[in-house]
Design a protein around this motif. Sequence first.
Motif, short mmCIF file in Angstrom:
data_model
loop_
_atom_site.label_atom_id
_atom_site.label_comp_id
_atom_site.label_asym_id
_atom_site.label_seq_id
_atom_site.Cartn_x
_atom_site.Cartn_y
_atom_site.Cartn_z
N PHE A 120 0.85 -1.19 0.00
CA PHE A 120 0.00 0.00 0.00
C PHE A 120 0.89 1.24 0.00
CE2 PHE A 120 -3.09 -3.10 0.96
CZ PHE A 120 -4.30 -2.57 0.55
N ASN A 121 0.52 2.21 -0.82
CA ASN A 121 1.29 3.45 -0.89
C ASN A 121 1.14 4.27 0.37
OD1 ASN A 121 0.26 2.76 -3.82
ND2 ASN A 121 2.24 3.78 -4.01
N ARG A 122 -0.06 4.25 0.92
CA ARG A 122 -0.32 5.00 2.14
C ARG A 122 -1.38 4.30 2.98
NH1 ARG A 122 2.03 10.07 1.93
NH2 ARG A 122 2.44 10.84 -0.17
N ALA A 123 -1.22 4.44 4.29
CA ALA A 123 -2.23 3.98 5.24
C ALA A 123 -2.62 5.19 6.08
CB ALA A 123 -1.68 2.87 6.12
N PHE A 124 -3.91 5.42 6.21
CA PHE A 124 -4.40 6.59 6.93
C PHE A 124 -5.11 6.15 8.21
CE2 PHE A 124 -4.31 7.88 2.49
CZ PHE A 124 -3.65 9.10 2.56
N LYS A 125 -4.83 6.85 9.30
CA LYS A 125 -5.55 6.63 10.55
C LYS A 125 -7.01 7.02 10.37
CE LYS A 125 -2.02 7.45 14.05
NZ LYS A 125 -1.68 8.30 15.20
N ASN A 126 -7.83 6.56 11.29
CA ASN A 126 -9.25 6.90 11.23
C ASN A 126 -9.51 8.37 11.55
OD1 ASN A 126 -8.63 6.66 13.93
ND2 ASN A 126 -10.40 5.40 14.44
N THR A 127 -8.48 9.12 11.92
CA THR A 127 -8.63 10.55 12.17
C THR A 127 -8.35 11.40 10.94
OG1 THR A 127 -6.35 10.62 12.97
CG2 THR A 127 -8.09 10.34 14.64
N CYS A 128 -7.94 10.77 9.85
CA CYS A 128 -7.67 11.51 8.61
C CYS A 128 -8.99 12.02 8.04
CB CYS A 128 -7.00 10.58 7.60
SG CYS A 128 -6.70 11.34 5.99
N THR A 129 -8.99 13.26 7.59
CA THR A 129 -10.21 13.82 7.00
C THR A 129 -10.26 13.50 5.51
OG1 THR A 129 -9.22 15.94 6.40
CG2 THR A 129 -10.15 15.75 8.63
N ALA A 130 -11.45 13.58 4.94
CA ALA A 130 -11.61 13.37 3.51
C ALA A 130 -10.79 14.40 2.74
CB ALA A 130 -13.09 13.46 3.13
N LYS A 131 -10.78 15.64 3.21
CA LYS A 131 -10.02 16.70 2.55
C LYS A 131 -8.54 16.36 2.52
CE LYS A 131 -9.17 21.65 2.63
NZ LYS A 131 -9.45 22.93 3.29
N GLU A 132 -8.00 15.86 3.63
CA GLU A 132 -6.59 15.47 3.68
C GLU A 132 -6.30 14.35 2.69
OE1 GLU A 132 -5.51 16.38 8.37
OE2 GLU A 132 -6.52 14.51 7.85
N SER A 133 -7.22 13.41 2.59
CA SER A 133 -7.06 12.30 1.65
C SER A 133 -7.03 12.80 0.21
CB SER A 133 -8.19 11.29 1.86
OG SER A 133 -8.19 10.31 0.87
N VAL A 134 -7.95 13.70 -0.12
CA VAL A 134 -8.00 14.26 -1.47
C VAL A 134 -6.71 15.01 -1.78
CG1 VAL A 134 -9.13 15.99 -2.94
CG2 VAL A 134 -10.52 14.40 -1.61
N THR A 135 -6.27 15.84 -0.85
CA THR A 135 -5.04 16.62 -1.05
C THR A 135 -3.83 15.71 -1.26
OG1 THR A 135 -5.91 18.45 0.28
CG2 THR A 135 -3.52 18.34 0.01
N THR A 136 -3.77 14.65 -0.47
CA THR A 136 -2.65 13.70 -0.59
C THR A 136 -2.67 12.99 -1.93
OG1 THR A 136 -2.61 13.37 1.80
CG2 THR A 136 -1.57 11.68 0.45
N LEU A 137 -3.84 12.52 -2.38
CA LEU A 137 -3.90 11.81 -3.66
C LEU A 137 -3.58 12.76 -4.81
CD1 LEU A 137 -4.28 9.16 -5.15
CD2 LEU A 137 -6.69 9.75 -5.39
N LYS A 138 -4.07 13.96 -4.75
CA LYS A 138 -3.73 14.93 -5.81
C LYS A 138 -2.22 15.12 -5.89
CE LYS A 138 -7.84 17.80 -6.32
NZ LYS A 138 -8.35 19.18 -6.19
N ALA A 139 -1.58 15.24 -4.74
CA ALA A 139 -0.12 15.39 -4.73
C ALA A 139 0.56 14.13 -5.27
CB ALA A 139 0.37 15.69 -3.31
N ASP A 140 0.08 12.96 -4.87
CA ASP A 140 0.67 11.71 -5.34
C ASP A 140 0.50 11.53 -6.84
OD1 ASP A 140 1.50 11.12 -2.78
OD2 ASP A 140 -0.01 9.57 -2.42
N LEU A 141 -0.58 12.06 -7.39
CA LEU A 141 -0.85 11.96 -8.84
C LEU A 141 -0.31 13.14 -9.63
CD1 LEU A 141 -4.52 10.61 -8.82
CD2 LEU A 141 -2.45 9.34 -9.42
N GLY A 142 0.16 14.16 -8.92
CA GLY A 142 0.69 15.33 -9.60
C GLY A 142 -0.35 16.19 -10.27
N VAL A 143 -1.54 16.26 -9.66
CA VAL A 143 -2.61 17.12 -10.19
C VAL A 143 -2.94 18.21 -9.18
CG1 VAL A 143 -3.62 15.32 -11.62
CG2 VAL A 143 -4.50 15.67 -9.33
N GLU A 144 -3.51 19.29 -9.67
CA GLU A 144 -3.86 20.40 -8.78
C GLU A 144 -5.31 20.43 -8.47
OE1 GLU A 144 -2.25 24.09 -10.12
OE2 GLU A 144 -0.36 23.17 -10.63
#
Length: 144
Positions: A120-144
């Motif tokens: 797995f590229n990343r594992a997120f705690k249950n305290t991670c917000t949806a916004k944080e997840s979106v921001t992280t994936l955008k960064a991982d994919l190189g999109v804005e």
Amino acid sequence: MTRRNVNKSVVIGTIGSDAHIIGGWVLKHAYEDAGFKVAFLGAMVSHQEFINAAIEVDADAILVSSSYGMGLIDCEGMRDKCIEAGLGDIILYVGGTIAAPLELERNWPEVERRFREMGFNRAFKNTCTAKESVTTLKADLGVE
């Protein structure tokens, strides 16, 4: 919220025998609002169902949710099956209560290490917000 098309697709679902879908449902809406195409599979999704959906929608990432503490068991072998299906480079995320709650509290670095060893590229705690997840994936994919 304004939806922007980022030309990326994700598959979201709850793995194994876990019937919890609220986290996945929240992620579905957050990712759609961020401009992603989302295939939401719901609850009790098998490895193969994730993979089939990822192939069908040409997904850039698979986001696995687990809220009943059995994620370490349910996710075992997921990367290997992705590789076998020709999806070796797909981004794999896992989040929620992915391990027994006490294990999450006491030993998060070990839990995270185990998921990384499973591919797995990343594992997120249950305290991670949806916004944080979106921001992280955008960064991982190189999109804005």
